[in-house]
Design a protein around this motif. Structure first.
Motif, PDB file in Angstrom:
ATOM      1  N   THR A  44      93.030  -9.264  69.535  1.00  0.00           N
ATOM      2  CA  THR A  44      92.548  -9.505  68.164  1.00  0.00           C
ATOM      3  C   THR A  44      93.692  -9.825  67.204  1.00  0.00           C
ATOM      4  N   SER A  45      94.910  -9.444  67.565  1.00  0.00           N
ATOM      5  CA  SER A  45      96.042  -9.692  66.660  1.00  0.00           C
ATOM      6  C   SER A  45      96.424 -11.169  66.606  1.00  0.00           C
ATOM      7  N   THR A  46      95.887 -11.962  67.537  1.00  0.00           N
ATOM      8  CA  THR A  46      96.264 -13.379  67.574  1.00  0.00           C
ATOM      9  C   THR A  46      95.338 -14.276  66.755  1.00  0.00           C
ATOM     10  N   VAL A  47      94.322 -13.686  66.120  1.00  0.00           N
ATOM     11  CA  VAL A  47      93.316 -14.499  65.420  1.00  0.00           C
ATOM     12  C   VAL A  47      93.948 -15.301  64.279  1.00  0.00           C
ATOM     13  N   THR A  48      93.628 -16.578  64.241  1.00  0.00           N
ATOM     14  CA  THR A  48      93.917 -17.406  63.067  1.00  0.00           C
ATOM     15  C   THR A  48      92.610 -18.015  62.599  1.00  0.00           C
ATOM     16  N   ALA A  49      92.508 -18.275  61.306  1.00  0.00           N
ATOM     17  CA  ALA A  49      91.298 -18.903  60.751  1.00  0.00           C
ATOM     18  C   ALA A  49      91.698 -19.672  59.502  1.00  0.00           C
ATOM     19  N   ASN A  50      91.443 -20.970  59.516  1.00  0.00           N
ATOM     20  CA  ASN A  50      91.844 -21.814  58.386  1.00  0.00           C
ATOM     21  C   ASN A  50      90.741 -22.793  58.027  1.00  0.00           C
ATOM     22  N   PRO A  51      90.317 -22.784  56.766  1.00  0.00           N
ATOM     23  CA  PRO A  51      89.354 -23.802  56.339  1.00  0.00           C
ATOM     24  C   PRO A  51      90.035 -25.171  56.280  1.00  0.00           C
ATOM     25  N   VAL A  52      89.332 -26.183  56.779  1.00  0.00           N
ATOM     26  CA  VAL A  52      89.834 -27.559  56.717  1.00  0.00           C
ATOM     27  C   VAL A  52      88.760 -28.391  56.016  1.00  0.00           C
ATOM     28  N   ILE A  53      89.151 -29.035  54.930  1.00  0.00           N
ATOM     29  CA  ILE A  53      88.168 -29.644  54.031  1.00  0.00           C
ATOM     30  C   ILE A  53      88.264 -31.166  54.062  1.00  0.00           C
ATOM     31  N   ASN A  54      87.098 -31.791  54.055  1.00  0.00           N
ATOM     32  CA  ASN A  54      87.024 -33.232  53.843  1.00  0.00           C
ATOM     33  C   ASN A  54      87.719 -34.046  54.927  1.00  0.00           C
ATOM     34  N   VAL A  55      87.379 -33.753  56.173  1.00  0.00           N
ATOM     35  CA  VAL A  55      87.942 -34.479  57.308  1.00  0.00           C
ATOM     36  C   VAL A  55      87.105 -35.722  57.591  1.00  0.00           C
ATOM     37  N   THR A  56      87.759 -36.829  57.835  1.00  0.00           N
ATOM     38  CA  THR A  56      87.052 -38.073  58.133  1.00  0.00           C
ATOM     39  C   THR A  56      87.324 -38.476  59.583  1.00  0.00           C
ATOM     40  N   VAL A  57      86.268 -38.789  60.341  1.00  0.00           N
ATOM     41  CA  VAL A  57      86.437 -39.345  61.685  1.00  0.00           C
ATOM     42  C   VAL A  57      85.763 -40.713  61.727  1.00  0.00           C
ATOM     43  N   VAL A  58      86.458 -41.682  62.303  1.00  0.00           N
ATOM     44  CA  VAL A  58      85.901 -43.033  62.379  1.00  0.00           C
ATOM     45  C   VAL A  58      86.144 -43.623  63.765  1.00  0.00           C
ATOM     46  N   ASP A  59      85.224 -44.496  64.182  1.00  0.00           N
ATOM     47  CA  ASP A  59      85.427 -45.372  65.327  1.00  0.00           C
ATOM     48  C   ASP A  59      85.664 -44.630  66.636  1.00  0.00           C
ATOM     49  N   ASN A  60      84.884 -43.591  66.895  1.00  0.00           N
ATOM     50  CA  ASN A  60      84.972 -42.890  68.164  1.00  0.00           C
ATOM     51  C   ASN A  60      83.763 -43.262  69.030  1.00  0.00           C
ATOM     52  N   ASP A  61      83.998 -43.494  70.326  1.00  0.00           N
ATOM     53  CA  ASP A  61      82.906 -43.883  71.219  1.00  0.00           C
ATOM     54  C   ASP A  61      81.871 -42.775  71.400  1.00  0.00           C
ATOM     55  N   PHE A  62      82.245 -41.515  71.102  1.00  0.00           N
ATOM     56  CA  PHE A  62      81.374 -40.405  71.475  1.00  0.00           C
ATOM     57  C   PHE A  62      80.655 -39.738  70.311  1.00  0.00           C
ATOM     58  N   TYR A  63      80.890 -40.222  69.088  1.00  0.00           N
ATOM     59  CA  TYR A  63      80.108 -39.718  67.952  1.00  0.00           C
ATOM     60  C   TYR A  63      80.249 -40.698  66.800  1.00  0.00           C
ATOM     61  N   PRO A  64      79.257 -40.707  65.917  1.00  0.00           N
ATOM     62  CA  PRO A  64      79.293 -41.627  64.769  1.00  0.00           C
ATOM     63  C   PRO A  64      80.357 -41.214  63.761  1.00  0.00           C
ATOM     64  N   ASP A  65      80.699 -42.115  62.877  1.00  0.00           N
ATOM     65  CA  ASP A  65      81.624 -41.821  61.782  1.00  0.00           C
ATOM     66  C   ASP A  65      81.049 -40.685  60.930  1.00  0.00           C
ATOM     67  N   ALA A  66      81.935 -39.846  60.404  1.00  0.00           N
ATOM     68  CA  ALA A  66      81.450 -38.713  59.606  1.00  0.00           C
ATOM     69  C   ALA A  66      82.569 -38.164  58.735  1.00  0.00           C
ATOM     70  N   VAL A  67      82.157 -37.414  57.721  1.00  0.00           N
ATOM     71  CA  VAL A  67      83.066 -36.639  56.869  1.00  0.00           C
ATOM     72  C   VAL A  67      82.545 -35.204  56.864  1.00  0.00           C
ATOM     73  N   PHE A  68      83.438 -34.226  57.083  1.00  0.00           N
ATOM     74  CA  PHE A  68      82.936 -32.845  57.177  1.00  0.00           C
ATOM     75  C   PHE A  68      84.034 -31.844  56.844  1.00  0.00           C
ATOM     76  N   ASP A  69      83.601 -30.613  56.590  1.00  0.00           N
ATOM     77  CA  ASP A  69      84.497 -29.463  56.467  1.00  0.00           C
ATOM     78  C   ASP A  69      84.308 -28.590  57.707  1.00  0.00           C
ATOM     79  N   TYR A  70      85.327 -27.836  58.069  1.00  0.00           N
ATOM     80  CA  TYR A  70      85.140 -26.886  59.166  1.00  0.00           C
ATOM     81  C   TYR A  70      86.131 -25.742  59.045  1.00  0.00           C
ATOM     82  N   CYS A  71      85.840 -24.688  59.798  1.00  0.00           N
ATOM     83  CA  CYS A  71      86.741 -23.545  59.888  1.00  0.00           C
ATOM     84  C   CYS A  71      87.413 -23.583  61.253  1.00  0.00           C
TER      85      CYS A  71
END
Ligand code: CA
Length: 574
Positions: A44-71
């Motif tokens: 449990t001492s190794t846990v990291t958690a960071n919010p990442v905001i407003n990520v853009t992915v484009v032109d990938n064969d395996f999913y459509p273009d998108a903008v998202f936040d994630y942890c």
């Protein structure tokens, strides 16, 4: 009453804020319990958690273009009694975007994961995405460097972690962590679980479905690198053909053969669009000898750190080059002429046959594909290297012997062709398998073989049509016109690629919508973005007009073409 409403509002606001839950302390409080998974301990001492905001992915064969936040969450665990450390990474959607889904992902080649490439495919569908380093740490993108403890000694723990154990643990810990993180313990408890991976990632998907009834609700498996010892060894077959026949065609001469094959076979599917949607008809109806004498030209390339200067390649396709290409397209047979493995499809690139320029002798010569060579060097010869030093004395029979030795050695961990997946089916699990019909690296027929093996084993005594229908209720195979290995194909840019597979699988699992055809998207060229449906095996595409979608028809000659008799072996090859 009023204070209660405010309290509920505050709770909802709290739950919807990624910054409040995406913290090490919140994650530590929601990790799986110590006794959740036998044999391992989370640090449990190794846990990291960071919010990442407003990520853009484009032109990938395996999913459509998108903008998202994630942890972005990571932590490690170790196996009790083993001095190891396995690092897990989970990308979690924001609480408002979460849709009660978990997605496990895999790697490619000898990589156990795909880095940041696969996880967005889950996030954009409201799924927690997971990947593991399986304990390989710095070697996670080339695990084979850690498959031996020393020369002569296999490191079986590492091989099992790569084979299936690492993905299993990441999936089970990930599902449990997801339920806890999003409080799915009291109400709203449904968690749908999925897998998505291609090539080695496809093999990893099958490694779970074949073993665990509860693996996933839906597994998306592309061009799997299963039948491991066959798959790795057959990568060397084109090199052995060139050595045996004593002719080393230049890359430009090989490319001329591929380009002309595509032009010649394009119309056989009924639609002139630069795509060979029927490689079976291409093999049966087109004689590549017609390409002999065609001119080819490729300009000179200057020296680079990885390559000497290469002069212009110019000439006419020779009889010898045609003979080499024909031999490759026949597939591997042993020295007695019995079939050892499947053939690549005509229209696929001759990537494995690529020769190397020798600046000393000023000619093209053997260039051993390391992806195949490392299998022999490490897993057969048990030497800590990155490629077999040469192919001296190697014949077609040698390739068969390596396959046989590898098949026996790795049967329970890497071959990954166990054909009875009844428990997974009975648990309600679905499988969507796809394979590019112009795949240079893994023969398209490899996936057909497995689908047919499962059909036969699970439906004894049933007719072909009845058993195929029964299988298609939970396990469907789609051959993708023009697609190369786990990617859309620049040489056939108008072909579709199944970019929205997870959406299709979600519809199937959560809404009961059977994918009669598979949604495909043209990913390159002037028609980029257009939709084209992909036929489900055993139906095959035919166009009778200039329509976007093909008709999907049964063709006995085609089914026969795709089914091989591997008569070099007396044991069943699934
Ligand atoms: Ca066509």
């Amino acid at each position: 009453m009023r204070s209660l409403a405010i309290s509920a509002l505050l709770t909802a606001t709290y739950a919807s804020n990624i910054h409040d839950v995406c913290t090490p302390s919140y994650v530590q409080q929601h990790l799986p319990a110590p006794d959740f998974y036998q044999g391992l301990t989370i640090d449990t001492s190794t846990v990291t958690a960071n919010p990442v905001i407003n990520v853009t992915v484009v032109d990938n064969d395996f999913y459509p273009d998108a903008v998202f936040d994630y942890c972005n969450v990571s932590f490690t665990y170790s196996h009790n009694g083993v001095n190891d450390e396995v690092a897990l990474t989970y990308w979690l959607p924001t609480p408002t975007d979460f849709q009660n889904r978990f997605l496990a992902t895999g790697g490619g080649g000898y990589a156990i994961n795909s880095g940041n490439q696969s996880l967005p495919g889950g996030i954009i569908y409201g799924a927690v995405g997971g990947l593991t380093d399986a304990g390989f740490g710095a070697a996670q993108s080339n695990t084979v460097t850690q498959w031996l403890s020393s020369n002569g000694t296999l490191h079986w723990h590492n091989i099992y972690m790569f084979g299936y154990q690492g993905i299993r643990e990441m999936s089970e810990l990930g599902k449990e962590f997801t339920k806890s993180f999003f409080n799915l313990t009291q109400s709203n408890t449904t968690l749908y679980s999925y897998y998505q991976g291609c090539s080695e990632g496809g093999r990893e998907g099958w490694s779970q479905v074949q073993r665990y009834a509860d693996a996933y609700d839906g597994a998306i498996v592309g061009a799997p690198a299963f039948r491991w010892s066959f798959q790795q060894t057959q990568l060397l077959y084109p090199d052995v053909v060139e050595q045996t026949m004593g002719y080393y065609p230049s890359p430009c001469e090989l490319q001329a053969i591929v380009n002309q094959t595509i032009i010649s076979c394009d119309p056989l599917d009924g639609k002139v669009d630069g795509v060979v949607a029927r490689t079976d008809l291409c093999y049966i109806q087109f004689n590549i000898s017609a390409i002999q004498g065609q001119p080819y030209y490729c300009p000179a390339t200057p020296a680079s750190p990885l390559s000497p200067a290469i002069p212009a390649q110019q000439g006419n396709v020779t009889q010898e080059a045609i003979a080499v290409a024909k031999k490759i397209l026949e597939g591997l047979h042993d020295d007695q002429g019995r079939r050892v493995y499947f053939a690549p499809t005509p229209s696929a690139q001759f990537t494995e046959a690529q020769t190397g320029w020798n600046a000393t002798s000023n000619q093209w010569g053997l260039s051993v594909l390391s992806l195949g060579g490392v299998f022999v060097e490490v897993e057969i010869d048990l030497l800590n290297g990155s490629n077999i030093p040469n192919l001296n004395g190697v014949t077609y029979d040698t390739l068969k012997d390596w396959i046989y030795e590898g098949m026996q050695r790795f049967q329970g961990v890497l071959e990954t062709t166990w054909p009875d997946i009844t428990p997974y089916k009975q648990a309600g699990g679905k499988v969507l398998m796809f394979h590019g019909e112009s795949d240079w690296g893994i023969p398209t027929a490899s996936s057909v073989r497995y689908w047919e093996s499962v059909r036969q084993i699970m439906n004894p005594g049933m007719s072909y049509n009845d058993s195929a229908a029964a299988q298609n209720e939970f396990f469907r195979l789609f051959l993708v016109p023009g697609a190369t290995h786990c990617a859309s194909n620049p040489a056939e840019p108008n072909g579709p690629f199944p970019q929205t597979n997870l959406a299709v699988m979600i519809d199937w699992v959560e809404h009961g919508i059977l994918p009669e055809t598979l949604n495909g998207t043209i990913r390159q060229g002037p028609s980029k973005g257009q939709n084209q449906q992909i036929c489900a095996w055993p139906l095959r595409p035919v166009w009778s007009g200039n329509t976007s979608n093909p008709e999907c028809l049964y063709d006995q000659q085609s089914v026969d073409y795709w089914n091989y008799d591997l008569n070099a072996f007396n044991v069943p090859i699934y």
